[in-house]
Design a protein around this motif. Structure first.
Motif, short mmCIF file in Angstrom:
data_model
loop_
_atom_site.label_atom_id
_atom_site.label_comp_id
_atom_site.label_asym_id
_atom_site.label_seq_id
_atom_site.Cartn_x
_atom_site.Cartn_y
_atom_site.Cartn_z
N THR A 143 0.84 -1.20 0.00
CA THR A 143 0.00 0.00 0.00
C THR A 143 0.87 1.24 0.00
O THR A 143 1.94 1.26 0.61
CB THR A 143 -0.92 0.07 1.24
N GLY A 144 0.41 2.25 -0.66
CA GLY A 144 1.11 3.53 -0.63
C GLY A 144 1.10 4.20 -1.99
O GLY A 144 1.49 3.58 -2.99
N GLU A 162 3.06 6.28 -2.99
CA GLU A 162 4.42 6.57 -3.43
C GLU A 162 5.09 5.38 -4.13
O GLU A 162 6.19 5.51 -4.66
CB GLU A 162 5.27 7.01 -2.23
N ASP A 168 -3.44 4.68 -1.47
CA ASP A 168 -4.09 4.92 -0.17
C ASP A 168 -5.48 5.49 -0.42
O ASP A 168 -5.78 6.64 -0.10
CB ASP A 168 -3.25 5.89 0.65
N GLY A 171 0.69 1.58 5.77
CA GLY A 171 -0.67 2.02 6.04
C GLY A 171 -1.26 1.58 7.36
O GLY A 171 -2.47 1.59 7.54
N ASP A 196 -3.10 6.36 6.59
CA ASP A 196 -2.92 4.98 7.03
C ASP A 196 -4.29 4.36 7.25
O ASP A 196 -4.89 4.45 8.33
CB ASP A 196 -2.06 4.92 8.30
#
Ligand code: AMP
Ligand code: MG
Length: 403
Positions: free
Chosen positions: A183-184, A186, A226, A247, A254
């Motif tokens: 997850t993310g 970025e 996210d 997250g 998160d």
């Protein structure tokens, strides 16, 4: 926040074997046997020759020597898989190839190299020992012999042994299907160009490599942004095990825990008093389990090693699934002052029955290279720092990663 030991116990309590599977033997490498393996046949199944040569009666050769060889007429040939059907066992030697049946009337095989022969007769130069170069039935394995016990992990050397007793499949404990979710916003998959403030997704690969031997099917998803919808879709899947990275901290994006719980996952714990890896999350949904591992790459690697791998070991039927760290000495200058149980990669040296541990010099849970060249994990408790009485425990990677 709970203690490390308690987290482990909760994980084991909620993690169960998945039943059994009949697997093709060649697909069973790394699987744990769910039944003893007892040989249904003898190997060799019949009396056969261990050499290419002549089957004889040893009594024919009792008197012979280099100076006084014995010539014996040569009968038909017995091949492996094609035995001679008509032979004169009272007068003729039988030509036999390796693996060919040796009829009961003959009690020794003399290799070609020890004879001189043509199509009609062979000359023998020394006596034969009864039984020489004959493989009796069951020489290697006898019918009814127990070769493996339930709980054994099959290795690459075992598959031929299963084949030699005629098994096409074996009953093993089922391995889980597992989905890894990075997850993310970025994250970027390796191989793609890094743009903006992106970083490469290391964690899904760390996790993939660590869990693969214990899983039947691993699906890796990088990157789940996210955002509520996409996380929901990723978390709401039927895999036996779901592992997320990132997250689970207290950042504003998160979202993993809230969204997991909105799709039916029930929290078992969140936050463990360890470093790195404090924000580890663990939940269940029916028989499924979910590990929310932290995003910092070293934290993900460590929590995967100490929580996820032991859980998978239990799932796949290994009885020795708990990590068993062993005491070691820590040179005083190496001692850190952890406010949580420190589980850090490091170096382990054994000399004269003495084990010494040193931490990897990298001190950030974002430094994946803290793993470089290390021998295992070093565990330091919070106690004893003031009195200078620090002992640590160590567990080598070879134990952690054992199948
Ligand atoms: P998070 O827990 O999502 O706040 O992430 C903590 C830190 O780990 C941030 O610096 C993230 O960029 C980084 N991170 C999260 N996921 C990954 C990943 N899959 N690979 C490498 N770094 C990551
Ligand atoms: Mg994140």
């Amino acid at each position: 926040m709970i203690e490390y030991d308690e987290a482990c116990e909760l994980i084991f309590k909620k993690t169960n074997q998945l039943g059994t599977d009949d697997r093709l033997i060649e697909d069973a490498i790394g699987c744990v046997l769910a039944r003893d393996i007892v040989s249904p046949i003898s190997v060799a199944p019949f009396r056969n020759s261990a050499m290419d040569g002549f089957a004889v009666r040893s009594q024919w050769l009792e008197e012979c020597s280099a100076n006084s060889p014995r010539a014996i007429p040569v009968g038909p040939t017995s091949f492996a898989g094609r035995p001679a059907l008509h032979y004169a066992a009272d007068s003729h030697a039988l030509k036999v190839m390796t693996g060919a049946r040796v009829p009961d009337e003959f009690d020794a095989v003399v290799p070609f190299e020890e004879t001189e022969y043509n199509n009609d007769e062979a000359r023998f130069f020394r006596p034969a020992v009864p039984g020489q170069h004959i493989r009796p039935p069951g020489e290697d394995i006898t019918r009814g012999q127990k070769l493996y016990t339930e709980g054994t992990t099959l290795g690459r050397l075992d598959i031929g042994i299963l084949a030699t007793i005629g098994l096409r499949t074996v009953m093993t404990y089922r391995k889980p299907s597992l989905r890894i979710i990075g997850t993310g916003d970025e994250l970027t998959d390796p191989g793609e160009e890094l743009v903006g403030d992106r970083i490469y997704d290391a964690n899904t690969f760390t996790i993939l490599s660590l869990v693969a031997p214990y899983c039947d099917r691993v699906e890796r998803i990088c990157r789940v942004p996210d955002s509520k919808e996409e996380l929901q879709e990723a978390l709401d899947s039927p895999h036996d095990v779901i592992v997320t990275s990132g997250g689970v901290s207290v950042g504003e994006r998160d979202l993993v825990i809230d969204i997991a719980e909105s799709c039916g996952w029930q929290r078992v714990f969140y936050k463990v008093r360890i470093k790195p890896g404090k924000p580890t999350y663990f939940a269940v949904r029916g028989k499924q389990i979910l590990f929310g591992l932290p995003g910092n790459p070293l934290s993900a690697a460590v929590t995967c090693s100490v929580f996820l791998i032991p859980a998978l070991k239990k799932m796949v039927g290994l009885t020795d699934y708990r990590l068993r760290p062993k005491p070691a000495d820590l040179p005083p200058e190496e001692s850190r002052k952890p406010d949580r149980k420190l589980i850090w990669p490091g170096f382990i040296r054994k000399e004269a029955g003495h084990t010494t541990a040193r931490f990897s010099p990298k001190k950030s849970s974002g430094s994946l290279t803290a793993l470089l060249g290390t021998d295992g994990l070093i565990i330091q408790d919070t106690t004893g720092v003031e009195s200078g009485d620090v002992t640590v425990k160590v567990i080598p990677w070879s134990d952690i990663l054992k199948l």
